[in-house]
Design an enzyme around this catalytic site. Sequence first.
Site, PDB file in Angstrom:
ATOM      1  N   GLU A 212       0.882  -1.115   0.030  1.00  0.00           N
ATOM      2  CA  GLU A 212      -0.090   0.112   0.003  1.00  0.00           C
ATOM      3  C   GLU A 212       0.877   1.328  -0.011  1.00  0.00           C
ATOM      4  O   GLU A 212       0.577   2.214  -0.766  1.00  0.00           O
ATOM      5  CB  GLU A 212      -1.070   0.131   1.139  1.00  0.00           C
ATOM      6  CG  GLU A 212      -2.051  -1.019   1.268  1.00  0.00           C
ATOM      7  CD  GLU A 212      -1.650  -2.249   2.072  1.00  0.00           C
ATOM      8  OE1 GLU A 212      -0.283  -2.569   2.201  1.00  0.00           O
ATOM      9  OE2 GLU A 212      -2.529  -2.998   2.851  1.00  0.00           O
ATOM     10  N   HIS A 383     -24.826   8.782  21.056  1.00  0.00           N
ATOM     11  CA  HIS A 383     -26.330   8.568  20.052  1.00  0.00           C
ATOM     12  C   HIS A 383     -26.061   7.764  19.152  1.00  0.00           C
ATOM     13  O   HIS A 383     -26.594   7.555  18.066  1.00  0.00           O
ATOM     14  CB  HIS A 383     -26.498  10.020  19.576  1.00  0.00           C
ATOM     15  CG  HIS A 383     -26.420  11.019  20.506  1.00  0.00           C
ATOM     16  ND1 HIS A 383     -27.741  11.506  21.035  1.00  0.00           N
ATOM     17  CD2 HIS A 383     -25.684  11.874  21.283  1.00  0.00           C
ATOM     18  CE1 HIS A 383     -27.575  12.290  22.010  1.00  0.00           C
ATOM     19  NE2 HIS A 383     -26.151  12.558  22.289  1.00  0.00           N
TER      20      HIS A 383
END
Length: 546
Positions: A212, A383
């Site tokens: 990579e 949340h």
Amino acid sequence: MFGKTKSKAWKQLEKVYGSFAKTQMKDLFHDDPKRAEKYSVAFDNMFLDYSKNRIDDKVMNALYALAEERHLQDKIKAMFSGQKINQTENRAVLHIALRNRANKPIYVDGHDVMPQINKVLEKMRDFSEAVRLGTFTGYTGKKLTNIVNIGIGGSDLGPYMVTQALKPYWQKDIKCYFISNIDGTSCAEVLNNIDPEKTLFIVASKTFTTIETLTNARTCRKWLVDALGEHAVSKHFIALSTNQTEVEKFGIDPDNMFEFWDFVGGRYSMWSAIGMIIAIAVGFKNFERMLEGAHAMDQHFLQAELPHNIPVILALIGLWYNNFYNIHRYAVVPYDQYLQYLPAYLQQLDMESNGKTITLDHKMVDYATGPALFGGAGTNVQHSFFQLLHQGSESVPVDFIIPAISHNEIGNHHQILISNVLAQGEALMKGKTEAEVVAELQKAGKSEAQIDALKKYKSFDGNRPSNTIVLKKLDPYSLGMLVAMYEHKVFVQGVLWNINSFDQFGVELGKQMALNILPEIQGTAFGVEHDSSTASLINYIKRIRK
Ligand code: F6P
């Protein structure tokens, strides 16, 4: 030889668990008004409250006995003294030497590693300062203000997490970018937004063979050469690596290489030359402050007795849940937006280190090892995944992290943030009984039928554990302490599980297979044998890409 069936301390822990398992933390708090004081440790500008855990003295003593049975303190000393504890790779494990601010000699094969570490630190200081001051410029004489780190895993996550965490310390005219993923989007999104004349590429790779990083670095090199010509490379590319031969092969001058060594594991390397982008962004003095904070934690870890030793306590409690309550996951939730990438960093640290099943005696473990870790910044994650933390079918122990003082004391934001983190720990521990729910609904004027319909859904079983770590303020020093704390926690667990936390052979297999598949995707190899699922996926994608 170690195995849970053979260990006296382990058997004792099983016994303790048998009588303790159902104990409720609420009752423990009720019975002992000094519980918080008893189960907390203050060290330097860090405070750990671990009282909201399913523990008592019997549990902790049995855990300390396990640590002693495993000769933990000798193993800590072995790491600090440069012994080759990474036995599968025959390497010492000396990230602690990178931040050895006392500069005490540490020997590997009879050779003190400190002079070479200090030399590279000096080279880093000179280079980072020259970039910040604009005395080292790009090929056309312009100041280098876009700093692009090209690396992956340990050569990305640490520098990325730290630069984001220390944003208030950035030099104003400097911008940091990170290219890690082989996905071309990672390169494109950076290169589309920067000016080659003002860009410094840092190719960060311990091995300098990671596909990579090298693919991304080649793409960036071509982009730069297309814009400024081949001669510009030496003014726009530097390398951080242990592998000079590959760095030279790539076309980076060894003078532009900042070295580190095989005794520094990738996921432990942000303290080394791999931290170059940190030093450029926040200045070398702040980089050194981070090393100092880590060194302070190292000394604490080396010297504090087990019952006062923060990384040891965290590791033992983690093991208690993992191996006795069979909870194989935990969450890290920093209540600080600057620390939003800490969980991603810790995922590599913990899961690449302790995701192992073969013991140091070449045996398959007969107990669970490294847990899965997830997390995110509070209050955002309240949340998202907190519903599961409060009412899911299994507990998830949480580490809450909060600085007492914010860099951005705007209005009452930080007070609300603090209230939230403390409320979450309290709510997870206490829960809410059906009787409390009924009383609340009655007070709100709900009918009997409405109450019956809702009371079970609105109650919380509680007894869900958490640690709370309070920092005075998120600065380079406390960040260094915090990261070193987690490094040592992971090390302790590796020792207790009798595994090598410092290799990572598990990531090899997938890499090798990707190299087999690549020629098929490129259309230069056909008919390679695969399972039918992989074969049909290859064919499906190739058809679409035609
Ligand atoms: O994921 C495997 C790994 O070897 C990590 O341990 C390391 O941090 C990463 O790849 C990158 O390796 P390198 O720095 O050698 O490019």
